[in-house]
Each structure stands twice: as C-alpha cells, then as structure tokens.
Design a protein around this motif. Structure first.
Motif, PDB file in Angstrom:
ATOM      1  N   ALA A   1      33.384 -15.391  57.008  1.00 22.38           N
ATOM      2  CA  ALA A   1      34.664 -15.171  56.325  1.00 22.38           C
ATOM      3  C   ALA A   1      34.483 -15.369  54.826  1.00 22.38           C
ATOM      4  N   ILE A   2      35.124 -14.531  54.063  1.00 21.55           N
ATOM      5  CA  ILE A   2      34.992 -14.669  52.617  1.00 21.55           C
ATOM      6  C   ILE A   2      35.785 -15.876  52.124  1.00 21.55           C
ATOM      7  N   LEU A   3      36.693 -16.317  52.957  1.00 22.16           N
ATOM      8  CA  LEU A   3      37.588 -17.371  52.513  1.00 22.16           C
ATOM      9  C   LEU A   3      37.478 -18.524  53.483  1.00 22.16           C
ATOM     10  N   THR A   4      37.093 -19.667  52.990  1.00 20.92           N
ATOM     11  CA  THR A   4      37.023 -20.804  53.915  1.00 20.92           C
ATOM     12  C   THR A   4      37.811 -21.966  53.342  1.00 20.92           C
ATOM     13  N   LEU A   5      38.239 -22.823  54.208  1.00 21.00           N
ATOM     14  CA  LEU A   5      38.989 -23.979  53.731  1.00 21.00           C
ATOM     15  C   LEU A   5      38.019 -25.030  53.228  1.00 21.00           C
ATOM     16  N   ALA A   6      38.442 -25.737  52.246  1.00 19.60           N
ATOM     17  CA  ALA A   6      37.614 -26.818  51.717  1.00 19.60           C
ATOM     18  C   ALA A   6      37.304 -27.759  52.874  1.00 19.60           C
ATOM     19  N   ASP A   7      36.033 -27.971  53.094  1.00 19.18           N
ATOM     20  CA  ASP A   7      35.594 -28.754  54.223  1.00 19.18           C
ATOM     21  C   ASP A   7      36.205 -30.146  54.192  1.00 19.18           C
ATOM     22  N   GLN A   8      37.078 -30.405  55.120  1.00 16.02           N
ATOM     23  CA  GLN A   8      37.651 -31.734  55.280  1.00 16.02           C
ATOM     24  C   GLN A   8      38.464 -32.230  54.094  1.00 16.02           C
ATOM     25  N   CYS A   9      38.534 -31.455  53.016  1.00 13.71           N
ATOM     26  CA  CYS A   9      39.106 -32.049  51.802  1.00 13.71           C
ATOM     27  C   CYS A   9      40.552 -32.485  52.013  1.00 13.71           C
ATOM     28  N   TRP A  10      41.245 -31.742  52.850  1.00 14.88           N
ATOM     29  CA  TRP A  10      42.647 -32.084  53.023  1.00 14.88           C
ATOM     30  C   TRP A  10      42.832 -33.388  53.769  1.00 14.88           C
ATOM     31  N   HIS A  11      41.773 -33.797  54.507  1.00 14.07           N
ATOM     32  CA  HIS A  11      41.856 -35.094  55.177  1.00 14.07           C
ATOM     33  C   HIS A  11      42.052 -36.200  54.159  1.00 14.07           C
ATOM     34  N   GLU A 101      38.512 -10.229  46.088  1.00 14.09           N
ATOM     35  CA  GLU A 101      38.363 -10.649  47.490  1.00 14.09           C
ATOM     36  C   GLU A 101      39.702 -11.084  48.072  1.00 14.09           C
ATOM     37  N   VAL A 102      40.451 -11.830  47.300  1.00 12.02           N
ATOM     38  CA  VAL A 102      41.749 -12.318  47.782  1.00 12.02           C
ATOM     39  C   VAL A 102      42.680 -11.125  48.040  1.00 12.02           C
ATOM     40  N   ALA A 103      42.648 -10.155  47.120  1.00 12.53           N
ATOM     41  CA  ALA A 103      43.530  -8.990  47.274  1.00 12.53           C
ATOM     42  C   ALA A 103      43.158  -8.156  48.496  1.00 12.53           C
ATOM     43  N   GLY A 104      41.972  -8.373  49.025  1.00 13.64           N
ATOM     44  CA  GLY A 104      41.546  -7.643  50.222  1.00 13.64           C
ATOM     45  C   GLY A 104      41.939  -8.342  51.515  1.00 13.64           C
ATOM     46  N   LEU A 105      42.532  -9.515  51.433  1.00 12.30           N
ATOM     47  CA  LEU A 105      42.904 -10.269  52.639  1.00 12.30           C
ATOM     48  C   LEU A 105      44.077  -9.615  53.373  1.00 12.30           C
ATOM     49  N   PRO A 106      44.177  -9.862  54.685  1.00  9.23           N
ATOM     50  CA  PRO A 106      45.310  -9.314  55.440  1.00  9.23           C
ATOM     51  C   PRO A 106      46.665  -9.672  54.827  1.00  9.23           C
ATOM     52  N   ALA A 107      46.788 -10.840  54.211  1.00  7.07           N
ATOM     53  CA  ALA A 107      48.075 -11.228  53.609  1.00  7.07           C
ATOM     54  C   ALA A 107      48.532 -10.187  52.582  1.00  7.07           C
ATOM     55  N   PHE A 108      47.550  -9.539  51.902  1.00  6.72           N
ATOM     56  CA  PHE A 108      47.882  -8.516  50.909  1.00  6.72           C
ATOM     57  C   PHE A 108      47.845  -7.113  51.510  1.00  6.72           C
ATOM     58  N   GLN A 109      46.874  -6.910  52.388  1.00  7.91           N
ATOM     59  CA  GLN A 109      46.583  -5.555  52.847  1.00  7.91           C
ATOM     60  C   GLN A 109      47.450  -5.064  53.994  1.00  7.91           C
ATOM     61  N   ASP A 110      47.858  -5.982  54.863  1.00 10.00           N
ATOM     62  CA  ASP A 110      48.600  -5.580  56.047  1.00 10.00           C
ATOM     63  C   ASP A 110      50.061  -6.027  55.886  1.00 10.00           C
ATOM     64  N   PRO A 111      50.959  -5.079  55.620  1.00  7.21           N
ATOM     65  CA  PRO A 111      52.363  -5.456  55.353  1.00  7.21           C
ATOM     66  C   PRO A 111      53.007  -6.175  56.534  1.00  7.21           C
ATOM     67  N   THR A 211      49.957 -30.577  44.546  1.00  2.00           N
ATOM     68  CA  THR A 211      48.871 -29.651  44.859  1.00  2.00           C
ATOM     69  C   THR A 211      48.202 -29.853  46.207  1.00  2.00           C
ATOM     70  N   PHE A 212      47.978 -28.760  46.897  1.00  2.00           N
ATOM     71  CA  PHE A 212      47.072 -28.722  48.036  1.00  2.00           C
ATOM     72  C   PHE A 212      45.815 -28.000  47.554  1.00  2.00           C
ATOM     73  N   GLN A 213      44.710 -28.260  48.255  1.00  2.00           N
ATOM     74  CA  GLN A 213      43.472 -27.588  47.857  1.00  2.00           C
ATOM     75  C   GLN A 213      43.012 -26.614  48.918  1.00  2.00           C
ATOM     76  N   LEU A 214      42.520 -25.476  48.516  1.00  2.00           N
ATOM     77  CA  LEU A 214      41.848 -24.613  49.473  1.00  2.00           C
ATOM     78  C   LEU A 214      40.729 -23.865  48.774  1.00  2.00           C
ATOM     79  N   GLN A 215      39.839 -23.318  49.574  1.00  2.00           N
ATOM     80  CA  GLN A 215      38.731 -22.572  48.996  1.00  2.00           C
ATOM     81  C   GLN A 215      39.013 -21.084  49.076  1.00  2.00           C
ATOM     82  N   LEU A 216      38.782 -20.420  47.953  1.00  2.00           N
ATOM     83  CA  LEU A 216      38.827 -18.960  47.913  1.00  2.00           C
ATOM     84  C   LEU A 216      37.407 -18.537  47.571  1.00  2.00           C
TER      85      LEU A 216
END
Ligand SMILES: C[S@@+](CC[C@H](N)C(=O)[O-])C[C@H]1O[C@@H](n2cnc3c(N)ncnc32)[C@H](O)[C@@H]1O
Length: 407
Positions: A1-11, A101-111, A211-216
């Motif tokens: 996946a091009i987009l992964t969540l920050a490993d454990q960071c939200w813990h 990459e973000v603009a290519g995600l389903p959130a953007f691409q699939d209405p 703020t929440f953190q995530l990886q793009l």
C-alpha cells in the motif's frame, strides 16, 4: 500500500504535539515571536491565494509552494480540493509526489467510496456539548452498544511533519491551507480549542491541541479532523479509533456500552503507562491535569505493576514459567476492572496462547478471534498484529504455541 499508518504511533501519541514542538521549545519562544516586528510586518492573514477555483489537475486551487527544503529533499505545497467529499473539502501541505499519491486514493477517485462507508455523515448518536472543566466534549444522544460506530470523518487538514520550516513560515502555509477550505469546514477548524492563545499563530495553536498522526506514502503527517477533535481524554476510555489509509478516514467505535448523556472519551496517551507519566504527557502535550478515575485512584499504579508481572509470566516460555490459562483469565479481569476494554487484544492474545499451550485449541481459537476483533477496532485491518492471530486461527494445532507448556 502506498499509504500506511504510522506504526503504533497512535498508541503512544494519539493526539500528537510533535510537529508543533519540533520547531519551538515552549511558550517563551512563541511569546517572543508573536511580539516580534517581523511578525507584525508580515501580516500573515493578508497572504491569500487570489486565483480561486481554476482547475489545477486534481486540485481546485493553484498549489502554493515553498522553496526546496533541505530536510525534506523537495518543496512542500498547499494542495486544496474544495469539492472533496461533496464540498467538505480538504487541504494538504505536502510534497508534489505525495500529493499525487494521495489524490489517487479511493477517497478521491471513487465518488461512492466515502458515502458507501457513511463517512462525513452525522451518525446522530452524539452531540458536542460543554463539559465542566474540559471545554467541549462528545456526549451520547442514545444508548450505544459495544462496537457501535460513533464518528467517521475525513481530515480538514493534512500536513507534512518535520518540515524544518520556521514557526512563522509554517503558519503562513498552513493558514493558506485552512483559508482555502470551504467556509463550513474552515469555520469548524478555526473554532477548535487551542493551547497558547496567540491569534497570530492560531492555525498551529489549534494543531498543537488537536492533532492525530498518520503516514502518507511513508511520511508522517499531522491530521486534523474537526469533529473528532471534540473527544476529551479519559484513561479508561469508552471508545477507540483507527485510521483508514485508503478512505483517509478516522473511525471511532465504542468499546463498552454507553448510556444516553454519558460522555464519550478517547485516550490521548498510553493507558498502560504509570500515572505520573500519563499526567506528564497530558500536561506537556495538552496543558491539562487529568482527573479521571484512574488518575485519581491510588490503586491504578499497583494494578498496572500487577498486570505487567502477569504479562511477563505469560510471556515466559521456559520450563519454570507460571503462565497458565488461569493467569490469563485473571489478567483479562484486571483489564476490565481498569476500564481498558479498548485494549483487550493484549489479554485476549495471552489467553489464546496460554490455552493453546495446554492443548485446549477450542478456547485458544475463541480468544484468538476475540483478540482479532479487538485489534481490528483499535488498529484497523492494516495492522501487522492481525497476522499473529490469523496464523493461530489457520491451524492452532500447528501453531508454535500448541502444547508448548505440556512438553
Ligand atoms: C482535542 S481537544 C478536546 C476537545 C476540547 N475540550 C474542546 O473544547 O474542543 C483537547 C483539549 O481538551 C481539553 N481536555 C481534554 N480532555 C480533558 C480532560 N480529561 N480534562 C480536562 N481537560 C481536557 C484540554 O484542554 C485539551 O487540550
């Protein structure tokens, strides 16, 4: 996946202050900058993108970029799509490659992707209300069961962390990002709680407390979800959240039944750390003193020590180990007693292994399934930890733990 969540960071840092603090060390620095002449002259509020809604590829506004930044190895630009999710809009301050990459995600691409998952829709089960001593909080409007969804929202703002920019430079770009959002989204951002109270760095002051953190594309980004930011902290939270990297969505579910009128809380710091550490992190990150039941009870830290000791025994696979199903069941009881229903993947997982280790694969599979369910609610389907229990469930009798404590 091009987009992964920050490993454990939200813990550890579900609502992280990292980005804001990386370029300044405390309030003194802010005071001096806010009063400085440079700041007065720059008049950050006046910098606006005047180009409006021209088409800029996948964006509705012309990207506005920094120079190439040494630490980033690229420029960072403000990308806004004001028609994202039926006009909710989104602004992203990131590199051109990551934006693509973000603009290519389903959130953007699939209405249909966001509506299908009921994202950015009022679930009607909660309301934001004033809570004595805590500002605004989220309160249940009706009875909620275990695992009911509370919220599901996309961010208003995503921004590259550790950009190396000066405080005021960053404020300039983040302010453009927020100003370019559609009015309702911009207002919900600007009305969020802030920490220091300096209007000239308001956008980052809001970042600091929300703020929440995530990886793009493998890079840490901060994310502000305005509705979700209203959840207050409790060390025995009745809700958990995870981030969906494809839908760019923050999901919140209940971890135990909630009564109408009851506040719904998340936990901002690891609830498994001792009280002094939790208090310190909440004070440093969010400037409040926690007065929840686990922060005030004298039994919390001794219970945490006891839980740690039990986990050490359950993790001990030597011939002299006292790890047993009974001990795992006791650990599970303690987690429940502490109100840690959102973290039961740990005792469920230990129970699965402990039962399998004495050859009781039926109980082992029951607990492995419960651990899976708990992890899914806590980390989402992308977490590598899921694999641990999938393996046991594939064939518990071939799992390394099977009859391990009998032989
Ligand atoms: C993410 S915001 C939560 C929503 C916030 N109460 C509001 O009015 O928008 C974080 C801020 O809420 C407040 N807060 C959150 N949990 C709290 C708690 N348990 N006790 C006191 N204040 C709390 C603190 O001021 C903290 O910086």
């Amino acid at each position: 996946a091009i987009l992964t969540l920050a490993d454990q960071c939200w813990h550890e840092f579900p609502l992280s202050a990292a980005s804001f603090q990386s370029s300044l060390n405390g309030a003194y620095q802010i005071t001096s900058i806010a009063n400085s002449e440079v700041f007065q002259n720059e008049g950050l509020g006046r910098i606006k993108n005047t180009l409006g809604n021209t088409k800029y590829g996948r964006w509705t506004h012309q990207p506005i970029c920094t120079e190439i930044l040494e630490g980033v190895g690229d420029k960072l630009c403000v990308y806004t799509n004001s028609s994202f999710s039926h006009g909710r809009g989104i602004s992203i301050f990131t590199t051109p490659t990551i934006a693509e990459e973000v603009a290519g995600l389903p959130a953007f691409q699939d209405p249909a992707a966001l509506p299908k998952a009921n994202v950015n829709i009022d679930s009607r089960v909660w309301e934001a209300k004033s809570i004595p001593g805590k500002g605004i909080g989220v309160v249940a409007k009706r009875t909620l069961k275990f695992k009911d969804r509370v919220t599901a929202y996309t961010p208003a703002l995503l921004a590259y962390l550790d950009d190396g920019l000066e405080l005021l430079e960053r404020e300039k770009y983040l302010r453009i990002a927020v100003e370019q959002l559609p009015e309702a989204t911009r207002d919900s951002y600007l009305h969020l709680a802030y920490i220091y109270g300096y209007p000239d760095i308001r956008v980052q002051d809001i970042v600091k407390g929300n703020t929440f953190q995530l990886q793009l594309a493998g890079q840490n980004h901060l994310a502000i979800f305005p509705e979700t930011s209203r959840f207050n902290h409790d060390c025995s939270p009745n809700a958990q959240y995870y981030l969906d990297p494809e839908l760019l969505t923050h999901f919140v579910h209940t971890t135990r039944p909630v009564a109408p009128g009851e506040e719904i809380n998340l936990v901002y710091t690891s609830p498994l750390e001792d009280t002094a550490t939790r208090q310190q992190k909440l004070q440093d990150g969010f400037h409040f003193t926690c007065s929840c039941s686990r922060c005030t009870a004298h039994s919390t830290d001794p219970t945490l020590d006891q839980m740690q000791g039990m986990q050490d025994s359950l993790n001990d696979w030597s011939a002299t180990s006292t790890g047993s199903p009974k001990l795992a069941e006791k650990l599970l009881q303690l987690y429940r007693k502490e109100g840690l229903e959102g973290f039961l993947d740990i005792p469920y997982g230990f129970a699965a292994l402990a039962y399998n280790a004495v050859g009781n694969s039926k109980e082992a599979e029951k607990y492995a399934n419960l651990a899976r369910e708990a992890i899914l609610m806590k980390d989402g389907p992308w977490t590598p930890n899921l694999q641990l229990w999938n393996e046991l469930l594939k064939d518990s009798k071939k799992h390394w733990s099977y009859r391990r404590r009998l032989e």
